[in-house]
Design an enzyme around this catalytic site. Structure first.
Site, PDB file in Angstrom:
ATOM      1  N   GLY A  69     108.309 -32.721  -9.914  1.00 16.82           N
ATOM      2  CA  GLY A  69     109.555 -31.963  -9.924  1.00 16.82           C
ATOM      3  C   GLY A  69     109.229 -30.577 -10.442  1.00 16.82           C
ATOM      4  O   GLY A  69     108.699 -30.429 -11.537  1.00 16.82           O
ATOM      5  N   SER A  70     109.500 -29.541  -9.679  1.00 16.45           N
ATOM      6  CA  SER A  70     108.955 -28.240 -10.043  1.00 16.45           C
ATOM      7  C   SER A  70     109.654 -27.121  -9.281  1.00 16.45           C
ATOM      8  O   SER A  70     110.721 -27.301  -8.702  1.00 16.45           O
ATOM      9  CB  SER A  70     107.451 -28.225  -9.751  1.00 16.45           C
TER      10      SER A  70
END
Length: 226
Positions: free
Chosen positions: A184-185
């Protein structure tokens, strides 16, 4: 090759240690308590396989096309100060990657890697506006026939590991792998202000498929003006 074999080959190599750990958990749980005990570990294994998927994609062809370097949703489009761009200004397009998006990052255009800079920082939620400036990140400055570009990989609250496959001087083609972020980024694409933007805030984009912008080579601009 069988269909299953093709699918397994589309996994990012970073998945291997996680797959082995999950498989070990499944076996241990099954031996200790039977199938019902192994179900949670099996679900975790399926998530790992899904997260590290690396689908083959064919980028659209055309002069001056800048393609998305990441899967996700455009959460911000903003003009920022940036000394690497003409006039010291650039347009930053920020893409948020949820845990359900493909996390392999790919080159937005044929280019040479002119500079790589890793900056330590915080681990804010990647969709937060300040994540671009405050979070741990890795910036890759790119030289193209259309002018400078830059791609920054940004860690988030869950993502604590940035993988960069490139080195300064590498020559890469559109769609070539640049790296990966887990889990997740955010990825920022920096464009010259002269670039014609083709996306808007809130739009869903896909690595190597979505056209982000259109740029004209400097010599072409001169010829057109003449």
């Amino acid at each position: 090759m069988p269909r299953a074999g093709r699918w397994l080959m589309s996994l990012a190599p970073e998945a291997r240690p996680f797959i082995l750990i999950c498989l070990a958990m499944v076996v241990v749980a099954a031996l200790a308590g039977g199938v019902s005990w192994a179900v949670p570990a099996a679900i975790l294994l399926l998530f790992v396989l899904y997260f590290f998927r690396d689908p083959h994609r064919v980028p659209p062809e055309g002069e001056g096309l800048i393609i998305s370097p990441a899967d996700g949703r455009v959460v911000e489009i903003k003009e920022v100060d940036d000394a690497a761009f003409p006039g010291g200004r650039a347009r930053r397009v920020s893409i948020f990657l949820s845990i359900f998006d493909v996390h392999v990052n790919r080159a937005p255009v044929a280019c040479a890697v002119s500079k790589i800079r890793y900056s330590r920082g915080r681990f804010r939620a990647a969709f937060h506006g300040k994540a671009s400036d405050e979070n741990e990140r890795n910036r890759m400055d790119l030289s193209t026939s259309y002018g400078p570009l830059a791609v920054t990989q940004i860690a988030g609250a869950i993502a604590r590991r940035i993988v960069c496959d490139l080195e300064v001087g590498d020559q890469i083609q559109v769609g070539d792998r640049m790296g990966l972020i887990r889990f997740g980024s955010r990825v920022d694409l920096f464009l010259p202000l002269a670039a014609e933007l083709r996306v808007k805030k809130g739009q869903k984009v896909r690595t190597s498929l979505t056209i982000m912008a259109f740029m004209v080579a400097p010599d072409a601009e001169g010829s057109h003006g003449a």
